[in-house]
Scaffold this motif. Sequence first.
Motif, mmCIF file in Angstrom:
data_model
loop_
_atom_site.group_PDB
_atom_site.id
_atom_site.type_symbol
_atom_site.label_atom_id
_atom_site.label_comp_id
_atom_site.label_asym_id
_atom_site.label_seq_id
_atom_site.Cartn_x
_atom_site.Cartn_y
_atom_site.Cartn_z
ATOM 1 N N GLY A 298 0.789 -1.225 0.000
ATOM 2 C CA GLY A 298 0.000 0.000 0.000
ATOM 3 C C GLY A 298 0.820 1.273 0.000
ATOM 4 N N THR A 302 2.918 1.410 -7.494
ATOM 5 C CA THR A 302 2.410 1.506 -8.864
ATOM 6 C C THR A 302 2.740 2.866 -9.482
ATOM 7 O OG1 THR A 302 0.590 0.176 -8.007
ATOM 8 C CG2 THR A 302 0.384 0.968 -10.267
ATOM 9 N N ARG A 451 -4.327 7.028 5.896
ATOM 10 C CA ARG A 451 -4.700 5.620 6.035
ATOM 11 C C ARG A 451 -5.245 5.368 7.426
ATOM 12 N NH1 ARG A 451 -1.893 2.756 1.946
ATOM 13 N NH2 ARG A 451 -2.557 3.956 0.153
HETATM 14 P P1 ADP Z 1 1.558 -0.989 -3.544
HETATM 15 O O1 ADP Z 1 2.857 -0.370 -3.139
HETATM 16 O O2 ADP Z 1 1.063 -1.953 -2.519
HETATM 17 O O3 ADP Z 1 1.596 -1.554 -4.928
HETATM 18 P P2 ADP Z 1 -0.357 0.781 -4.710
HETATM 19 O O4 ADP Z 1 0.497 1.389 -5.738
HETATM 20 O O5 ADP Z 1 -1.317 -0.256 -5.137
HETATM 21 O O6 ADP Z 1 0.514 0.218 -3.518
HETATM 22 O O7 ADP Z 1 -1.103 1.947 -3.929
HETATM 23 C C1 ADP Z 1 -2.011 1.666 -2.896
HETATM 24 C C2 ADP Z 1 -3.115 2.698 -2.868
HETATM 25 O O8 ADP Z 1 -2.596 3.938 -2.432
HETATM 26 C C3 ADP Z 1 -3.744 2.934 -4.225
HETATM 27 O O9 ADP Z 1 -5.124 3.036 -4.027
HETATM 28 C C4 ADP Z 1 -3.130 4.261 -4.672
HETATM 29 O O10 ADP Z 1 -4.006 4.981 -5.500
HETATM 30 C C5 ADP Z 1 -2.920 4.980 -3.365
HETATM 31 N N1 ADP Z 1 -1.808 5.920 -3.355
HETATM 32 C C6 ADP Z 1 -0.582 5.720 -3.893
HETATM 33 N N2 ADP Z 1 0.202 6.794 -3.669
HETATM 34 C C7 ADP Z 1 -0.521 7.679 -2.974
HETATM 35 C C8 ADP Z 1 -0.258 8.987 -2.447
HETATM 36 N N3 ADP Z 1 0.933 9.579 -2.600
HETATM 37 N N4 ADP Z 1 -1.255 9.608 -1.791
HETATM 38 C C9 ADP Z 1 -2.456 9.018 -1.622
HETATM 39 N N5 ADP Z 1 -2.769 7.804 -2.111
HETATM 40 C C10 ADP Z 1 -1.817 7.121 -2.772
#
Ligand code: ADP
Length: 705
Positions: A298, A302, A451
């Motif tokens: 999280g 990505t 979160r």
């Molecule tokens: P992981 O590192 O587990 O792959 P993800 O890329 O799936 O994490 O991101 C997890 C969630 O957090 C997604 O819903 C994404 O849109 C959200 N997210 C990612 N970066 C940020 C940020 N800087 N601020 C708020 N939400 C974010």
Amino acid sequence: MLETLTDDDPLAKPAQFSRGVGPNRAKLLEKLGIETVGDLIVHLPRDVLDLTDVRAVHELVEKETQSILGTVVDRDSRITSTGKTMTAVLFQADTGFIRGVWFNQPYMLAKFQDGQRVVLSGKPKFRDRRWEFSHPHVQWLGDDDDERGGGILPKYGLTEGLRQHELRRIIRNAVEDAVEFVTDTWPDAIRDRLKVPSLAEALRLLHMPRTMDEYQLGRRRVLLSEILEFQIGMALRQRYWRKSHISRPIEVSAKVDARIRRLFPFQLTAGQSETIREVAADLARNSAMHRLLQADVGAGKTAIAVYGMLAAIAAGGQAVLLAPTEVLARQHWQTIDDLLAESRVERRLLVGDQLAFERREILEGLASGRVQLAVGTQALIQDQVRFANLQFAVIDEQHKFGVRQRASFSTTEGFSPHVLVMTATPIPRSLCLTQFGDLSLSTIKELPPGRAKVITARIRGPGARRKMWNHIRQQLAAGRQVYIVCPRVGETPDDDDVPINESDDTATAESVYATLSKGELRDYRVGLVHGRLPRELKQQAMDDFRDGETQVLVSTTVIEVGVDVANASIMVIQQAERFGLSQLHQLRGRIGRGRHVGYCFALSEAETPEAAKRLNAFESISDGFQLAEVDLEIRGAGDVLGVRQSGNLPFQHADPARDKDLFEEAHAEAQQLVDRGDIDEPDYAMLKVGVLERFGALMELPHTG
Ligand code: ADP
Ligand code: MG
């Protein structure tokens, strides 16, 4: 470790002719893998017995660490008035009796037998007319440990027929006679920087220490020999990768940078920004990036992948993202396709079950360059897939330790793509240095803001379970949703390598589903998903849960990777002791994604100390990196890596679980030696030859380094 130069080298002399050995003992030594005098010298102590400060009873004082030697005469365990177990062992010492006590460690009782001799160390207290050591450090003496001489006695691995004091004498003789012939491949400069003695001196200290400090210093040098050479090999491998993977430099202009950032519906976290800086710096070079990104579940990996891919596409290249499973590939595709809704980037999803004509169209698009971005499973890097101009490749959640099987991409006109490997499971730093020491490392420590907190509790016993279900029903009534996760039958902790036997976990999940939907959760809509369901039904069950059609989802670990349901704020993990720490943590990462406080309940009736340690850690630690370190401490490197991968740890003596700091130091030193080019200097030639001889084949290094 030892360089043998010629046959008349004293170290090459058969052990039989070493002082105090002879033909019979030589045969016993052979069983320990000892054939030469040199082998004797590198048969390192596994531990030492510290008898330097053994006191008599009347010499003991309070509040100081002291040792005393005693023989077990009585032992018992009872429950105190405050409900703790207290294990007490009575020892006869030279001039009286002393007591050792342990609270809440009932297993200590079985560690002592009447008549056994031990050395206790700790700060004693005088209570009930007797000296008492509470939770002392214990050293068990063997039958033939001759403690009369005192001092520090090395303890060696033995074989039947060879006694500790005999081997001690044999090795001592060999060290006295021949250790001076041990040559050191390290130049003075390294010894000075790492503050260690020569190898010969270190071996002498290790076998014949006068103080614990001497022993530690000797040990430090001998372990560092091994670790540093390994890390130099890794650094050479990294240099070799850079030389042999030429890529097109990609400059990310301010305009492109701004355009990419605008796509994200959020502000990047500091950790994300830093990683993007590191990636951008790599892209600007003409050797291919080879970077590992570690972040907790999280943390937003990505976004990094998307940034890199779009930067490459803006520079006229192609980009791919590879996921380990189809579920994950589809999920990434969804995210990326949504982000790019307004963009003209030509993008495709490539997975296993597409129709032939569809697949052909995608492959042709990749070969001609028309398709700019592709998301898929490993199918994407199969042989028939050609790229017109692949410049950036992301490998997501690759199996944690599959270093040697790392994907290789066909190059285009001699240019290699930049490669970013992302892991979802934080890896303990020392293991990371050994497994991925040839990659550049990026780490994102923090989670995006906002979160919800996740409260974790271990649930044990019927009373606690009843309370838990009450709490869950309240949460369901308030509109929340619940995951109930069942283990595979026969699952061993973190055994990711075992092919999932779908029928095994089906049985558990189905019975839990049956029990709950008729029992504790009979008033709620409960769904079931497991690996053996046909794909459509699996998808249906997931969709129903996401849309709130079902309030509870009973599942196997299918959900470990995959679903993202913000309203699901509760997770119940059945038989939690069957899961490894990192897997538990992964599972917990599925909740607390929305704005509601998350609850993770780890159900376990297991009694073993190992399970207790693991579940306690899970309860009290929420940071994935910290958990990974604890996991390594509890299980040891071999188990964390898994059977198949532990072959990747070519150490005789060093242990990433125990010698963490040494790995860190050696890594830094090795990086500098290679970066500055010292390693190519004549002074370092012997060291380098040693590295190549020892690790060249394993690391697939060219002969010249
Ligand atoms: P992981 O590192 O587990 O792959 P993800 O890329 O799936 O994490 O991101 C997890 C969630 O957090 C997604 O819903 C994404 O849109 C959200 N997210 C990612 N970066 C940020 C940020 N800087 N601020 C708020 N939400 C974010
Ligand atoms: Mg991810």
